[in-house]
Write a protein that holds these residues in place. Structure first.
Motif, PDB file in Angstrom:
ATOM      1  N   ALA A 149       0.841  -1.203   0.000  1.00 45.13           N
ATOM      2  CA  ALA A 149       0.000   0.000   0.000  1.00 45.13           C
ATOM      3  C   ALA A 149       0.874   1.249   0.000  1.00 45.13           C
ATOM      4  O   ALA A 149       0.524   2.263  -0.609  1.00 45.13           O
ATOM      5  CB  ALA A 149      -0.923  -0.018   1.217  1.00 45.13           C
ATOM      6  N   ILE A 150       2.015   1.184   0.670  1.00 48.09           N
ATOM      7  CA  ILE A 150       2.930   2.336   0.723  1.00 48.09           C
ATOM      8  C   ILE A 150       3.468   2.640  -0.669  1.00 48.09           C
ATOM      9  O   ILE A 150       3.473   3.795  -1.100  1.00 48.09           O
ATOM     10  CB  ILE A 150       4.082   2.075   1.716  1.00 48.09           C
ATOM     11  N   GLU A 151       3.926   1.617  -1.386  1.00 45.42           N
ATOM     12  CA  GLU A 151       4.456   1.816  -2.747  1.00 45.42           C
ATOM     13  C   GLU A 151       3.400   2.411  -3.666  1.00 45.42           C
ATOM     14  O   GLU A 151       3.679   3.336  -4.437  1.00 45.42           O
ATOM     15  CB  GLU A 151       4.919   0.475  -3.337  1.00 45.42           C
ATOM     16  N   ILE A 152       2.196   1.873  -3.602  1.00 41.87           N
ATOM     17  CA  ILE A 152       1.109   2.340  -4.461  1.00 41.87           C
ATOM     18  C   ILE A 152       0.771   3.798  -4.170  1.00 41.87           C
ATOM     19  O   ILE A 152       0.616   4.610  -5.082  1.00 41.87           O
ATOM     20  CB  ILE A 152      -0.137   1.440  -4.286  1.00 41.87           C
ATOM     21  N   THR A 153       0.677   4.135  -2.893  1.00 37.26           N
ATOM     22  CA  THR A 153       0.332   5.512  -2.499  1.00 37.26           C
ATOM     23  C   THR A 153       1.440   6.472  -2.890  1.00 37.26           C
ATOM     24  O   THR A 153       1.179   7.559  -3.423  1.00 37.26           O
ATOM     25  CB  THR A 153       0.045   5.584  -0.994  1.00 37.26           C
ATOM     26  N   LYS A 154       2.683   6.091  -2.650  1.00 34.22           N
ATOM     27  CA  LYS A 154       3.814   6.947  -3.006  1.00 34.22           C
ATOM     28  C   LYS A 154       3.857   7.198  -4.516  1.00 34.22           C
ATOM     29  O   LYS A 154       4.041   8.323  -4.963  1.00 34.22           O
ATOM     30  CB  LYS A 154       5.126   6.320  -2.536  1.00 34.22           C
ATOM     31  N   LYS A 155       3.648   6.132  -5.302  1.00 34.67           N
ATOM     32  CA  LYS A 155       3.659   6.271  -6.763  1.00 34.67           C
ATOM     33  C   LYS A 155       2.546   7.210  -7.225  1.00 34.67           C
ATOM     34  O   LYS A 155       2.747   8.046  -8.108  1.00 34.67           O
ATOM     35  CB  LYS A 155       3.510   4.898  -7.418  1.00 34.67           C
ATOM     36  N   ALA A 156       1.372   7.101  -6.615  1.00 39.40           N
ATOM     37  CA  ALA A 156       0.253   7.974  -6.986  1.00 39.40           C
ATOM     38  C   ALA A 156       0.560   9.426  -6.645  1.00 39.40           C
ATOM     39  O   ALA A 156       0.275  10.332  -7.440  1.00 39.40           O
ATOM     40  CB  ALA A 156      -1.016   7.518  -6.280  1.00 39.40           C
ATOM     41  N   LEU A 157       1.143   9.664  -5.473  1.00 40.13           N
ATOM     42  CA  LEU A 157       1.489  11.036  -5.085  1.00 40.13           C
ATOM     43  C   LEU A 157       2.548  11.625  -6.021  1.00 40.13           C
ATOM     44  O   LEU A 157       2.478  12.802  -6.386  1.00 40.13           O
ATOM     45  CB  LEU A 157       1.972  11.077  -3.634  1.00 40.13           C
ATOM     46  N   GLU A 158       3.514  10.802  -6.423  1.00 39.52           N
ATOM     47  CA  GLU A 158       4.533  11.265  -7.379  1.00 39.52           C
ATOM     48  C   GLU A 158       3.898  11.605  -8.725  1.00 39.52           C
ATOM     49  O   GLU A 158       4.240  12.606  -9.346  1.00 39.52           O
ATOM     50  CB  GLU A 158       5.620  10.206  -7.545  1.00 39.52           C
ATOM     51  N   ARG A 159       2.964  10.769  -9.166  1.00 39.61           N
ATOM     52  CA  ARG A 159       2.269  11.020 -10.447  1.00 39.61           C
ATOM     53  C   ARG A 159       1.479  12.322 -10.392  1.00 39.61           C
ATOM     54  O   ARG A 159       1.511  13.129 -11.316  1.00 39.61           O
ATOM     55  CB  ARG A 159       1.334   9.844 -10.763  1.00 39.61           C
ATOM     56  N   ILE A 160       0.751  12.524  -9.299  1.00 39.74           N
ATOM     57  CA  ILE A 160      -0.023  13.758  -9.123  1.00 39.74           C
ATOM     58  C   ILE A 160       0.903  14.957  -9.130  1.00 39.74           C
ATOM     59  O   ILE A 160       0.610  15.983  -9.756  1.00 39.74           O
ATOM     60  CB  ILE A 160      -0.857  13.699  -7.830  1.00 39.74           C
TER      61      ILE A 160
END
Length: 110
Positions: free
Chosen positions: A73-84
């Motif tokens: 969940a941490i990897e997924i959330t971090k990747k989404a925040l970077e994309r945003i």
């Protein structure tokens, strides 16, 4: 576990030892980031479930619940925040360029 950046605090509460499920609490955020983050996370094929909530308008927090079917969940959330963040950078650059063109055109008309 928490992380502080520019006065914002993110708290993570993981549900299991694998870090596949967890809740992220963002201080100082509301539906604007919540909905954007949820929609970005849910597009990731590694995501099993994602939802957000703002518990009460008088509370200055927003929770995002993430469940991963692959990865964490941490990897997924971090990747989404970077994309945003990248999308916001592109929008800001394009807006600044168009604003400069507009101001230049106004000066030429004077």
């Amino acid at each position: 576990m928490g992380m502080e950046e520019e006065g914002k605090v993110v708290k993570m509460q993981m549900d299991d030892g694998t870090n596949k499920r967890g809740t992220f609490t963002f201080t100082g955020e509301d539906h604007t980031l919540g909905n954007l983050l949820r929609s970005t996370i849910i597009k990731n094929k590694k995501t099993e479930f994602c939802a957000y909530s703002v518990p009460h308008p008088s509370e200055n927090i927003m929770n995002v619940r993430v469940q991963a079917n692959d990865g964490t969940a941490i990897e997924i959330t971090k990747k989404a925040l970077e994309r945003i963040s990248k999308v916001c950078d592109v929008i800001s650059e394009k807006f600044t360029a168009e604003l400069a063109k507009y101001k230049n055109n106004l000066m030429q008309d004077v």
